[in-house]
Design a protein around this motif. Structure first.
Motif, mmCIF file in Angstrom:
data_model
loop_
_atom_site.group_PDB
_atom_site.id
_atom_site.type_symbol
_atom_site.label_atom_id
_atom_site.label_comp_id
_atom_site.label_asym_id
_atom_site.label_seq_id
_atom_site.Cartn_x
_atom_site.Cartn_y
_atom_site.Cartn_z
ATOM 1 N N PHE A 1 0.796 -1.047 -0.048
ATOM 2 C CA PHE A 1 0.229 0.503 -0.272
ATOM 3 C C PHE A 1 0.645 1.122 0.164
ATOM 4 C CE2 PHE A 1 -4.025 -1.948 2.032
ATOM 5 C CZ PHE A 1 -3.843 -3.047 0.778
ATOM 6 N N THR A 2 0.418 2.162 -0.167
ATOM 7 C CA THR A 2 1.019 3.432 -0.362
ATOM 8 C C THR A 2 -0.257 4.741 -0.218
ATOM 9 O OG1 THR A 2 0.222 4.389 -2.544
ATOM 10 C CG2 THR A 2 2.325 2.895 -2.655
ATOM 11 N N ASP A 3 -0.114 5.541 0.120
ATOM 12 C CA ASP A 3 -0.463 6.551 0.800
ATOM 13 C C ASP A 3 -1.825 6.804 -0.217
ATOM 14 O OD1 ASP A 3 1.182 6.821 2.888
ATOM 15 O OD2 ASP A 3 2.556 9.088 2.586
ATOM 16 N N THR A 4 -1.466 6.856 -1.160
ATOM 17 C CA THR A 4 -2.485 7.258 -1.933
ATOM 18 C C THR A 4 -4.135 6.776 -2.704
ATOM 19 O OG1 THR A 4 -0.959 7.398 -3.845
ATOM 20 C CG2 THR A 4 -1.230 9.470 -2.668
ATOM 21 N N TRP A 5 -2.626 4.636 -2.065
ATOM 22 C CA TRP A 5 -2.925 4.096 -3.456
ATOM 23 C C TRP A 5 -3.477 2.558 -2.522
ATOM 24 C CZ3 TRP A 5 -0.615 -0.365 -5.993
ATOM 25 C CH2 TRP A 5 -0.998 -0.904 -6.295
ATOM 26 N N LYS A 6 -4.355 1.678 -2.537
ATOM 27 C CA LYS A 6 -4.612 1.174 -1.475
ATOM 28 C C LYS A 6 -5.745 0.740 -2.383
ATOM 29 C CE LYS A 6 -3.603 3.518 2.961
ATOM 30 N NZ LYS A 6 -3.814 3.806 4.109
ATOM 31 N N PRO A 7 -5.271 -0.490 -3.397
ATOM 32 C CA PRO A 7 -6.623 -1.613 -3.827
ATOM 33 C C PRO A 7 -6.442 -2.801 -2.964
ATOM 34 C CG PRO A 7 -3.645 -2.342 -3.965
ATOM 35 C CD PRO A 7 -3.761 -1.047 -3.751
ATOM 36 N N ASP A 8 -8.019 -3.152 -2.957
ATOM 37 C CA ASP A 8 -8.782 -4.403 -1.994
ATOM 38 C C ASP A 8 -9.743 -5.132 -2.308
ATOM 39 O OD1 ASP A 8 -11.142 -2.663 -2.665
ATOM 40 O OD2 ASP A 8 -11.846 -2.154 -0.401
ATOM 41 N N SER A 9 -9.221 -5.354 -3.931
ATOM 42 C CA SER A 9 -10.525 -6.367 -4.871
ATOM 43 C C SER A 9 -10.047 -8.021 -4.540
ATOM 44 C CB SER A 9 -10.084 -6.226 -6.251
ATOM 45 O OG SER A 9 -8.774 -6.579 -6.906
ATOM 46 N N PHE A 10 -8.711 -7.909 -3.179
ATOM 47 C CA PHE A 10 -8.215 -8.926 -3.407
ATOM 48 C C PHE A 10 -9.383 -9.674 -2.449
ATOM 49 C CE2 PHE A 10 -5.671 -6.501 -0.886
ATOM 50 C CZ PHE A 10 -6.357 -6.691 0.623
ATOM 51 N N TYR A 11 -9.934 -8.572 -1.827
ATOM 52 C CA TYR A 11 -10.531 -8.883 -0.461
ATOM 53 C C TYR A 11 -12.296 -9.937 -0.619
ATOM 54 C CZ TYR A 11 -14.041 -8.335 3.939
ATOM 55 O OH TYR A 11 -13.891 -8.469 4.965
ATOM 56 N N ASP A 12 -12.366 -9.378 -2.026
ATOM 57 C CA ASP A 12 -13.499 -9.918 -2.378
ATOM 58 C C ASP A 12 -13.110 -11.201 -2.882
ATOM 59 O OD1 ASP A 12 -15.197 -7.342 -2.593
ATOM 60 O OD2 ASP A 12 -14.107 -6.645 -4.354
ATOM 61 N N ARG A 13 -12.214 -11.626 -3.351
ATOM 62 C CA ARG A 13 -11.786 -12.993 -3.612
ATOM 63 C C ARG A 13 -11.624 -13.728 -2.107
ATOM 64 N NH1 ARG A 13 -11.842 -9.993 -7.364
ATOM 65 N NH2 ARG A 13 -14.653 -11.109 -6.734
ATOM 66 N N ILE A 14 -11.394 -13.251 -1.245
ATOM 67 C CA ILE A 14 -10.361 -13.860 0.168
ATOM 68 C C ILE A 14 -12.573 -14.374 -0.010
ATOM 69 C CG2 ILE A 14 -9.811 -13.691 2.511
ATOM 70 C CD1 ILE A 14 -7.721 -11.785 1.198
ATOM 71 N N LYS A 15 -13.333 -13.586 0.522
ATOM 72 C CA LYS A 15 -14.581 -13.430 0.769
ATOM 73 C C LYS A 15 -15.278 -14.772 0.224
ATOM 74 C CE LYS A 15 -19.319 -11.215 2.073
ATOM 75 N NZ LYS A 15 -19.676 -12.107 1.532
ATOM 76 N N GLU A 16 -15.183 -14.441 -0.757
ATOM 77 C CA GLU A 16 -15.669 -15.657 -2.519
ATOM 78 C C GLU A 16 -15.162 -17.355 -1.219
ATOM 79 O OE1 GLU A 16 -15.238 -14.389 -5.494
ATOM 80 O OE2 GLU A 16 -16.041 -13.548 -6.224
ATOM 81 N N ASN A 17 -13.994 -16.809 -1.260
ATOM 82 C CA ASN A 17 -12.870 -18.613 -0.673
ATOM 83 C C ASN A 17 -13.829 -18.806 0.378
ATOM 84 O OD1 ASN A 17 -11.644 -19.096 -3.527
ATOM 85 N ND2 ASN A 17 -9.205 -17.824 -2.249
ATOM 86 N N ALA A 18 -13.805 -17.913 1.662
ATOM 87 C CA ALA A 18 -14.394 -17.863 2.691
ATOM 88 C C ALA A 18 -15.760 -17.992 2.737
ATOM 89 C CB ALA A 18 -14.035 -16.836 3.906
#
Length: 293
Positions: free
Chosen positions: A136-153
């Motif tokens: 992550f940076t101060d201006t860029w914090k992509p979180d699309s991976f979270y949706d994949r983790i949720k689908e797996n969970a």
């Protein structure tokens, strides 16, 4: 012939016999050196293979692929890849470019983190989609991976999280100014990964990840043959976050988020690497509903 050859996970001796035969008869040999790294320098490869090896960085692979593919329709050229050739879309793209130029291609497979992750004791058929976690940076914090983790969970599946590496990267200023000045290599640590995961959980608030109720397994230098070099550390996200980075060994690191379809044999196998064995089993039993003796 254009060969794309998997090198495996560790050092110069992980190449297959078929891969070594292709390297030895190639007129040029390139090592793709930015989607992953080996645990040894290229000089070790050159000594073992008996061939000079040219480093192919991001710029060469993505912008100067014609140089790599030059004359591959007349002679053998090899591109060496850490892990397995199809572990990164970059290598698929190279094969498509070769096909477009009517160059014959051949892929020689090898072990990768995608199957060697089973060393932690979790069964491979219980894994869902793998995800990548970038710095992550101060201006860029992509979180699309979270949706994949949720689908797996939601399916009870484990998630392999591949942690970011920065090799031959430029600052935004140097990139804009066209200055080829590169930053030192950086490799994401387990504490940084856990911190970023929990930061996204806090913002998304969908209850996918919990500091004290989500089990995870950290792995480093998978496939290393030196005693103690490969590390496996298990615990809750909170327990992993509390450890010093040194506890997880040298990079490269990977993290597995354990899914609710957890088998008692997986719990038993992994407890050998647990920070707190009793807490590992308690969370597996009380939160994951795993039937333990």
């Amino acid at each position: 012939m254009f060969y794309v050859i998997g090198l495996g996970l560790c050092d110069e001796k992980d190449i297959t016999v078929r891969g070594l035969e292709a390297v030895k008869k190639s007129s040029r040999v390139y090592l793709e050196a930015y989607t992953s790294i080996l645990m040894v320098q290229k000089e070790r490869l050159e000594e073992f293979y008996g061939r000079p090896v040219f480093l192919a960085d991001r710029e060469m692979v993505e912008l100067e692929s014609d140089e790599i593919l030059k004359d591959a329709d007349k002679e053998d050229v090899s591109l060496l890849v850490v892990g397995d050739p199809f572990g990164a879309t970059t290598h698929t793209d190279m094969i498509l470019r070769a096909r477009a130029l009517k160059i014959p291609t051949r892929v020689i497979h090898n072990a990768s983190i995608m199957n060697a992750i089973g060393a932690c004791g979790l069964q491979l058929y219980n894994f869902g989609q793998a995800v990548s976690l970038v710095f992550f940076t101060d201006t860029w914090k992509p979180d699309s991976f979270y949706d994949r983790i949720k689908e797996n969970a939601d399916l009870g599946m484990h998630t392999l999280v591949l942690l970011d590496i920065k090799v031959k990267e430029q600052t935004e200023e140097n990139l804009i100014r066209g200055r080829k000045i590169y930053e030192p290599p950086r490799y994401m640590s387990i504490p940084t990964a856990v911190e970023q995961l929990l930061e996204v959980e806090k913002s998304r608030a969908m209850g996918v990840l919990s500091r004290d109720a989500t089990l995870a397994i950290a792995m480093s230098r998978v496939g290393a043959q030196t005693e103690g070099e490969q590390r496996i550390v298990c615990g809750t996200l909170a327990e992993l976050a509390a450890q010093d980075s040194a506890a997880f060994g040298e990079p490269l690191h990977s993290l597995v988020i354990v899914g609710k379809r957890l088998h008692h044999l997986e719990v038993e196998f992994a407890e050998a690497y647990a920070i707190d064995v009793e807490n590992w089993k308690n969370v597996a039993r009380n939160v994951y509903g795993c039937l333990l003796d």
